[in-house]
Design a protein around this motif. Structure first.
Motif, short mmCIF file in Angstrom:
data_model
loop_
_atom_site.label_atom_id
_atom_site.label_comp_id
_atom_site.label_asym_id
_atom_site.label_seq_id
_atom_site.Cartn_x
_atom_site.Cartn_y
_atom_site.Cartn_z
N TYR A 28 0.83 -1.20 0.00
CA TYR A 28 0.00 0.00 0.00
C TYR A 28 0.87 1.25 0.00
O TYR A 28 0.63 2.19 -0.76
CB TYR A 28 -0.93 -0.01 1.22
N LEU A 29 1.88 1.26 0.86
CA LEU A 29 2.75 2.44 0.94
C LEU A 29 3.54 2.67 -0.35
O LEU A 29 3.72 3.82 -0.77
CB LEU A 29 3.70 2.31 2.14
N ILE A 30 3.97 1.60 -0.98
CA ILE A 30 4.68 1.74 -2.26
C ILE A 30 3.75 2.31 -3.32
O ILE A 30 4.11 3.24 -4.06
CB ILE A 30 5.28 0.39 -2.70
N SER A 31 2.51 1.79 -3.39
CA SER A 31 1.55 2.30 -4.38
C SER A 31 1.21 3.76 -4.14
O SER A 31 1.14 4.55 -5.08
CB SER A 31 0.26 1.48 -4.35
N MET A 32 1.04 4.13 -2.88
CA MET A 32 0.70 5.52 -2.58
C MET A 32 1.90 6.44 -2.80
O MET A 32 1.74 7.61 -3.18
CB MET A 32 0.18 5.65 -1.15
N SER A 33 3.12 5.94 -2.63
CA SER A 33 4.31 6.73 -2.95
C SER A 33 4.40 7.00 -4.44
O SER A 33 4.71 8.13 -4.86
CB SER A 33 5.57 6.02 -2.47
N ILE A 34 4.11 5.98 -5.23
CA ILE A 34 4.09 6.17 -6.68
C ILE A 34 3.01 7.17 -7.06
O ILE A 34 3.20 8.02 -7.94
CB ILE A 34 3.89 4.81 -7.40
N ARG A 35 1.89 7.14 -6.38
CA ARG A 35 0.81 8.09 -6.65
C ARG A 35 1.26 9.53 -6.37
O ARG A 35 1.00 10.45 -7.15
CB ARG A 35 -0.39 7.77 -5.79
N VAL A 37 4.29 10.67 -6.44
CA VAL A 37 5.25 11.05 -7.48
C VAL A 37 4.50 11.44 -8.76
O VAL A 37 4.83 12.46 -9.40
CB VAL A 37 6.26 9.91 -7.75
N CYS A 38 3.48 10.65 -9.13
CA CYS A 38 2.69 10.98 -10.32
C CYS A 38 1.97 12.33 -10.15
O CYS A 38 1.90 13.12 -11.09
CB CYS A 38 1.67 9.89 -10.62
N PHE A 39 1.46 12.57 -8.95
CA PHE A 39 0.78 13.84 -8.69
C PHE A 39 1.76 15.02 -8.81
O PHE A 39 1.44 16.05 -9.42
CB PHE A 39 0.14 13.81 -7.30
N ALA A 40 2.96 14.84 -8.25
CA ALA A 40 3.97 15.90 -8.35
C ALA A 40 4.40 16.12 -9.79
O ALA A 40 4.57 17.26 -10.24
CB ALA A 40 5.17 15.55 -7.47
N LEU A 41 4.56 15.03 -10.55
CA LEU A 41 4.94 15.17 -11.96
C LEU A 41 3.84 15.86 -12.76
O LEU A 41 4.13 16.61 -13.70
CB LEU A 41 5.24 13.79 -12.55
N THR A 42 2.58 15.62 -12.38
CA THR A 42 1.47 16.29 -13.07
C THR A 42 1.58 17.80 -12.89
O THR A 42 1.33 18.56 -13.83
CB THR A 42 0.13 15.80 -12.50
N VAL A 54 -1.37 11.32 -18.50
CA VAL A 54 -1.02 9.98 -18.01
C VAL A 54 -0.70 10.05 -16.52
O VAL A 54 -1.16 9.21 -15.73
CB VAL A 54 0.17 9.40 -18.81
N PHE A 55 0.10 11.04 -16.11
CA PHE A 55 0.42 11.20 -14.69
C PHE A 55 -0.84 11.49 -13.87
O PHE A 55 -1.01 10.96 -12.77
CB PHE A 55 1.44 12.31 -14.48
N ALA A 56 -1.73 12.34 -14.38
CA ALA A 56 -2.96 12.69 -13.67
C ALA A 56 -3.87 11.49 -13.51
O ALA A 56 -4.45 11.27 -12.44
CB ALA A 56 -3.68 13.83 -14.40
N LEU A 62 -4.45 5.18 -8.89
CA LEU A 62 -3.61 4.41 -7.96
C LEU A 62 -4.18 4.25 -6.56
O LEU A 62 -3.96 3.22 -5.94
CB LEU A 62 -2.21 5.00 -7.90
N PRO A 63 -4.93 5.19 -5.99
CA PRO A 63 -5.51 4.93 -4.65
C PRO A 63 -6.45 3.72 -4.66
O PRO A 63 -6.44 2.92 -3.72
CB PRO A 63 -6.27 6.21 -4.32
#
Length: 116
Positions: A28-35, A37-42, A54-56, A62-63
């Motif tokens: 869960y923590l890994i998936s939310m960390s990737i989320r 990162v995607c949010f920040a990249l957006t 794609v990032f958005a 991902l949640p």
């Protein structure tokens, strides 16, 4: 007589509940960390283009994936059918000729006479 019995192998036992919960928490923590990162990249990657979408979308989806993945337990153990019969090497007991009667103790109450 030698008795053969199928003993449970240590490798066939399921994971301990704490180990399984720790594994699900880690996923869960890994998936939310990737989320995150995607949010920040957006927000911070410019110029905006198709990859921003794609990032958005990844940040939005991902949640759900993280929660479903965390709630799903790992069913990695293979269950096999166990025979309900057990091979017992017990000696047959011979019943006594006369059954022993248990001793019965009876207690009764008697009323008192109020005459003195």
């Amino acid at each position: 007589m030698k008795r053969t019995r199928d003993a449970a192998s240590v490798t066939s036992l399921p994971q301990a509940p704490k180990v399984e919960a720790d594994s699900r928490t880690r996923r869960y923590l890994i998936s939310m960390s990737i989320r995150m990162v995607c949010f920040a990249l957006t927000l911070f990657v410019t110029p905006y283009g198709w990859y921003t979408w794609v990032f958005a979308i990844a940040a939005a989806v991902l949640p759900y994936i993280a929660v479903v993945g965390a709630n799903a337990g790992s069913d990695s153990t293979v269950t096999r059918a166990e025979s309900p019969r057990q091979a017992l090497d017990a000696q047959a007991t011979v019943p006594d000729a006369e059954p022993v009667q248990p001793t019965v103790i009876r207690i009764t109450e008697h009323g008192r006479n109020s005459e003195s």
